[in-house]
Structures are given as structure tokens and as C-alpha cells.
Design an enzyme around this catalytic site. Structure first.
Site, mmCIF file in Angstrom:
data_model
loop_
_atom_site.group_PDB
_atom_site.id
_atom_site.type_symbol
_atom_site.label_atom_id
_atom_site.label_comp_id
_atom_site.label_asym_id
_atom_site.label_seq_id
_atom_site.Cartn_x
_atom_site.Cartn_y
_atom_site.Cartn_z
ATOM 1 N N GLY A 116 6.034 -112.745 -58.215
ATOM 2 C CA GLY A 116 4.826 -112.890 -58.892
ATOM 3 C C GLY A 116 4.227 -111.351 -59.343
ATOM 4 C CB CYS A 117 5.303 -108.168 -58.917
ATOM 5 S SG CYS A 117 4.611 -106.429 -59.107
ATOM 6 N N GLY A 118 3.162 -108.973 -61.377
ATOM 7 C CA GLY A 118 2.665 -108.882 -63.017
ATOM 8 C C GLY A 118 2.628 -107.570 -63.417
#
Length: 279
Positions: A116-118
Site C-alpha cells: 500500500g505504499c502510494g
């Protein structure tokens, strides 16, 4: 628009349980683990992002990510969406409007993140802090927040089975949960919810409850979807509070049974208020 899904969100794996009052002893058992796989998002044949995610509700994930990242302005700009299993992971192929593809190419942004590292792959500080949309905060009572919090666990089967997932829930202003999406990544869970809500009329006038902290991106993604209130079970960051104030979004954190912290509660003159509510 096609929405074929593939992959199971859980897998069984043999583990050793070590315990004993007078010394360690081992027992071999089968455990249920959350599946985490690389998911590539491919727009009109061009790979744009690779995220680690749970292989469930990937159509919702791809659509929600596209909307919350500003790749699409409206769901109807996605003409087709298919999920394919490949040798190294899963690929979601989206056919989007030509103008949106042109704008995507101009951004020159390629994400390759951990869970989930955006922001991984963002090329400049200007890209990191994007303008945030203004939203209308709904009338939200303390009892509604507590009601939603109390029932959240009942709507998280993946978390119940594995203990390794986040949930994002859409709640009405009375605190009743109508829709939940889960993922090993908190950003992914919210994107999945945004994607699911994009074709759901219940997305008006409620709030989102997330089983994580309230970071900058969680606030930004919520505002991008027109969500006026975000409630998190953990704390908020300073930038999250600043952006909530800028957007006019109600931001609540540390939501636990009997208490929660209001970091920003929009007032008629849009001045924030901080308070602690106890039951």
C-alpha cells in the site's frame, strides 16, 4: 466493464506452535495466512503501478486507485477492466479514455511500492503533496462513531481468519456499516472501498471507518472521493490534520470503545476543534 476476479485472499500453511509452562515444546498445526501478491495496474497496455495487495476485489482496487490518484475523474472513463493471473503475480488491465492516458503519461509517475505504499516512485516534492478537494462534512454524532466501531470486527472476515489485514468500512450517519473492503495494506483497503462506492448511491452522506492510522494519504484519498468524514482506530499525523482542515473534512482518530479523539471538526467558519470524547 468486465470484473473477473482471481486468487484467494487466504492460504493454509504449516507452522510450529511453541509453548509450555515448564519449557518449550512444539506442535505442528495448519495456520491460515493472508495472501499477499504483486498486483500490476496496466493502463491501455502501459504498466503504471505495481502494488503488494490481497488478491480479492481487485476490480474495486484498480478503479478506486485510479480515482483516488486522479488518473480518472469519473468511473465511466474506464471502458474495460480485466484481471489476469501471470507467472509472477496478478495484472489488472484497464482501458481508459484517451485524454486520461495522455495526462497519465505527462505525469511521468511510476509506482513500485511495498504494501500500500502510494508515494514510492514519486519524482519530486511537488508531486508528493497534491492539492486536495473540498468536501462537505456530514452531521456525525459521537454515538454513531462508537456504534460503527463496535461492529467493525464483525465485518472483517479476512482479519478474523488471519489477523493480518486492514479494513475500510462505509457507514451511514447513524453508524451502521453498509460496505467493507479488506486488504493487507491500509491504502489498498481504502482504494477498494472507494472503487466499490463509485457505483453505489449509499456513498452520499456517510463516513469511512478505517482500522489503521489516519495518514496524509488516507485523508487525501477520502477527499478525492468526496468523503466528508474519516474515522481511524489509530492516531492522525500532523499533515493529515492540516489537509483535513484545508479540505473541510471531519477527522477522528484513536477510535476505541468508549472514547475517540476529534482532530478536526469543521464549523461554519471552518475552524478546527480538538476534543476527546469518553463514554
Amino acid at each position: 466493464m468486465k470484473r473477473r476476479e482471481t486468487g484467494s485472499p487466504t492460504r493454509h500453511h504449516g507452522v510450529d506452535v511453541r509453548l509450555g509452562a515448564s519449557g518449550w515444546s512444539g506442535t505442528r498445526v495448519a495456520d491460515t495466512l493472508a495472501t499477499e501478491v504483486p498486483v500490476a495496474l496496466i493502463y491501455n497496455g502501459i504498466s503504471h503501478a505495481v502494488m503488494m495487495a490481497s488478491p480479492a476485489d481487485l476490480a474495486d482496487f484498480a478503479l478506486g486507485f485510479s480515482l483516488s490518484e486522479g488518473i480518472l475523474a469519473h468511473p465511466h472513463e474506464c471502458y474495460d477492466l480485466t484481471v489476469h493471473e501471470e507467472s509472477l503475480g496478478l495484472a489488472v488491465h484497464l482501458e481508459i479514455a484517451t485524454q486520461r492516458l495522455v495526462e497519465l503519461k505527462q505525469r511521468r509517475r511510476s509506482l513500485a511500492g511495498r504494501t500500500g505504499c502510494g508515494l514510492c516512485g514519486t519524482e519530486s516534492l511537488e508531486q508528493a503533496i497534491q492539492p486536495i478537494a473540498r468536501v462537505q462534512a456530514p452531521p456525525l454524532s459521537d454515538s454513531a462513531i462508537q456504534r460503527a466501531l463496535t461492529s467493525l470486527a464483525d465485518h472483517q472476515p479476512l482479519q478474523a481468519a488471519t489477523g493480518a489485514s486492514h479494513g475500510a468500512a462505509w457507514c451511514d450517519t447513524s453508524g451502521h456499516i453498509h460496505l467493507v473492503r479488506e486488504d493487507v495494506g491500509r491504502h489498498n483497503a481504502l482504494d477498494k472501498l472507494i472503487g466499490a462506492l463509485s457505483s453505489d448511491s449509499r456513498s452520499e452522506g456517510g463516513f469511512v471507518l478505517v482500522s489503521s492510522r489516519a495518514s496524509y494519504e488516507m485523508v487525501h484519498k477520502s477527499a478525492s472521493a468526496g468523503i466528508g468524514a474519516l474515522v481511524a482506530v489509530s492516531a492522525a499525523t500532523t499533515l493529515a490534520v492540516e489537509l483535513a482542515q484545508e479540505a473541510g473534512l471531519m477527522l477522528v482518530g484513536f477510535a476505541r470503545p468508549g472514547r475517540h479523539v476529534i482532530y478536526h471538526h469543521p464549523t461554519p467558519d471552518d475552524e478546527g476543534a480538538t476534543a476527546i470524547v469518553t463514554g
